[in-house]
Design a protein around this motif. Structure first.
Motif, PDB file in Angstrom:
ATOM      1  N   VAL A   1       0.833  -1.200   0.000  1.00 39.53           N
ATOM      2  CA  VAL A   1       0.000   0.000   0.000  1.00 39.53           C
ATOM      3  C   VAL A   1       0.871   1.255   0.000  1.00 39.53           C
ATOM      4  O   VAL A   1       0.680   2.170  -0.806  1.00 39.53           O
ATOM      5  CB  VAL A   1      -0.922   0.019   1.235  1.00 39.53           C
ATOM      6  CG1 VAL A   1      -1.778   1.281   1.252  1.00 39.53           C
ATOM      7  CG2 VAL A   1      -1.805  -1.217   1.259  1.00 39.53           C
ATOM      8  N   LEU A   2       1.852   1.281   0.905  1.00 39.53           N
ATOM      9  CA  LEU A   2       2.702   2.462   1.053  1.00 39.53           C
ATOM     10  C   LEU A   2       4.173   2.188   0.804  1.00 39.53           C
ATOM     11  O   LEU A   2       4.940   3.121   0.550  1.00 39.53           O
ATOM     12  CB  LEU A   2       2.538   3.041   2.474  1.00 39.53           C
ATOM     13  CG  LEU A   2       1.128   3.474   2.884  1.00 39.53           C
ATOM     14  CD1 LEU A   2       1.120   3.899   4.346  1.00 39.53           C
ATOM     15  CD2 LEU A   2       0.626   4.605   1.996  1.00 39.53           C
ATOM     16  N   SER A   3       4.576   0.934   0.896  1.00 42.29           N
ATOM     17  CA  SER A   3       6.005   0.626   0.822  1.00 42.29           C
ATOM     18  C   SER A   3       6.209  -0.787   0.284  1.00 42.29           C
ATOM     19  O   SER A   3       5.260  -1.579   0.199  1.00 42.29           O
ATOM     20  CB  SER A   3       6.634   0.758   2.211  1.00 42.29           C
ATOM     21  OG  SER A   3       5.993  -0.124   3.126  1.00 42.29           O
ATOM     22  N   PRO A   4       7.460  -1.136  -0.073  1.00 41.02           N
ATOM     23  CA  PRO A   4       7.741  -2.492  -0.554  1.00 41.02           C
ATOM     24  C   PRO A   4       7.453  -3.547   0.513  1.00 41.02           C
ATOM     25  O   PRO A   4       7.514  -3.269   1.724  1.00 41.02           O
ATOM     26  CB  PRO A   4       9.248  -2.442  -0.874  1.00 41.02           C
ATOM     27  CG  PRO A   4       9.539  -1.000  -1.082  1.00 41.02           C
ATOM     28  CD  PRO A   4       8.628  -0.259  -0.153  1.00 41.02           C
ATOM     29  N   LEU A   5       7.135  -4.742   0.055  1.00 43.85           N
ATOM     30  CA  LEU A   5       6.843  -5.832   0.968  1.00 43.85           C
ATOM     31  C   LEU A   5       8.122  -6.564   1.356  1.00 43.85           C
ATOM     32  O   LEU A   5       9.137  -6.503   0.671  1.00 43.85           O
ATOM     33  CB  LEU A   5       5.858  -6.804   0.323  1.00 43.85           C
ATOM     34  CG  LEU A   5       4.543  -6.207  -0.178  1.00 43.85           C
ATOM     35  CD1 LEU A   5       3.610  -7.297  -0.656  1.00 43.85           C
ATOM     36  CD2 LEU A   5       3.875  -5.379   0.911  1.00 43.85           C
TER      37      LEU A   5
END
Length: 218
Positions: A19-23
């Motif tokens: 959603v906001l950043s890499p997993l």
């Protein structure tokens, strides 16, 4: 921390964007959990638009992971602390591995049933008195009869499906979720086509392969 899915640690993956950043992957034993470390539920709940985007992204990420390997998809509201996640993977290691083995190569197919409009007939406008009320009663009884036949057909469809596949019926939404091997799609589609020829009150629509959302225990 938000957890999307659990899978085998040995799976070679290209992790999608969150959603906001890499997993990232949190590995414990033979398992890995795909997480977004900096995503917090409390912050999302303060922004309706952001929460909606997060829910949509959750579904997207699980589908992208599923396209690469067998997954145990988790519900959107899975936000444990890191130590809680590791403890869960340790405690349920055997259970999760068994579920992954059972789901290997399988997909969830959604069979949507669209109701065919019931013929209501009409009441002759020149009827009066007892004749009118008798005709109205018969009209109502015919509607009820057709509604009962609709329910019977739904149950017949479910029975035909569960004879061959693991399935979860959802009468409230007129859907049947079916668990089958991905390569069984063509055979399942032929069965649905055969069923359609026997039905008068439903139109049947088989969806594409999805992660097994309705077949993960716990």
């Amino acid at each position: 921390m938000h957890v999307y899915a659990i899978l085998h640690r040995s799976a070679a993956l290209t992790l999608p964007e969150g959603v906001l950043s890499p997993l990232q992957s949190v590995v414990e034993g033979q398992l890995a959990a795909v997480v977004e470390p900096d995503l917090a539920l409390v912050e999302l709940q303060q922004d309706d638009a952001g929460l909606l985007q997060a829910v949509l992204a959750h579904d997207r990420v699980i589908r992208e992971l599923f396209a690469q390997t067998t997954v145990l998809p988790l519900r959107f509201n899975t936000f444990p602390a890191l130590n809680e996640l590791i403890a869960d993977l340790q405690t349920n290691q055997k259970t999760y591995l068994n579920q992954l083995a059972q789901l290997d190569g399988q997909a969830e197919f959604t069979l949507k049933l669209s109701p065919v409009e019931i013929s209501e007939g009409s009441i002759a406008p020149n009827l009066k008195g007892k004749e009118y009320f008798l005709a109205k009663k018969q009209h109502y009884q015919e509607q009820q009869r057709q509604e009962e036949l609709r329910v019977q057909e739904f149950n017949l469809i479910v029975q035909a499906i569960v004879q061959q596949y693991l399935a979860v019926a959802q009468p409230d939404s007129n859907q049947i979720c079916i668990l089958a091997q991905k390569q069984q799609y063509d055979g399942l589609q032929r069965q649905i086509t055969d069923l359609q020829e026997q039905m008068n009150y439903w139109e049947l629509h088989l969806g594409d392969a999805l992660p097994p959302f309705h077949f993960v225990q716990g």
